[in-house]
Design an enzyme around this catalytic site. Structure first.
Site, short mmCIF file in Angstrom:
data_model
loop_
_atom_site.label_atom_id
_atom_site.label_comp_id
_atom_site.label_asym_id
_atom_site.label_seq_id
_atom_site.Cartn_x
_atom_site.Cartn_y
_atom_site.Cartn_z
N ALA A 32 0.79 -1.65 0.03
CA ALA A 32 0.23 0.21 0.49
C ALA A 32 0.97 1.54 0.10
CB ALA A 32 -0.97 0.22 1.44
N ASP A 33 0.35 2.10 -1.03
CA ASP A 33 1.00 3.45 -0.20
C ASP A 33 0.04 4.12 0.57
OD1 ASP A 33 -0.77 4.55 -1.64
OD2 ASP A 33 0.16 4.53 -3.71
N SER A 34 0.52 5.42 1.00
CA SER A 34 0.06 6.95 1.55
C SER A 34 -1.46 7.04 1.40
CB SER A 34 0.29 7.33 1.89
OG SER A 34 0.96 8.52 0.76
#
Length: 74
Positions: A32-34
């Site tokens: 995941a990313d932010s």
């Protein structure tokens, strides 16, 4: 609660739900990313009618962190 968080993450990240564990690191292990994390938390806020304070966001490293927060605030 874990099953619901796992379902949301699997759908959002397009990964096999069986790869998601309580100890899975949301960024390092699940990719995941932010933005993914923000979308996850917004969905949870909408579903459960809670507000997750910004200062709590920094503490969400693992799936278990999210589940523990929800368990404590539901």
């Amino acid at each position: 609660m874990f099953d619901k968080v796992k379902e949301i993450l699997a759908k959002q990240l397009r990964i096999d739900p069986e790869l998601i564990r309580l100890e899975s690191h949301i960024i390092k292990d699940l990719g995941a990313d932010s933005l993914d994390i923000l979308q996850l938390l917004m969905k949870i806020e909408d579903m459960y009618g809670i507000v997750i304070p910004d200062e709590e966001l920094a503490d969400f490293d693992t799936v278990g962190d999210v589940v523990n927060f929800l368990d404590a605030h539901k």
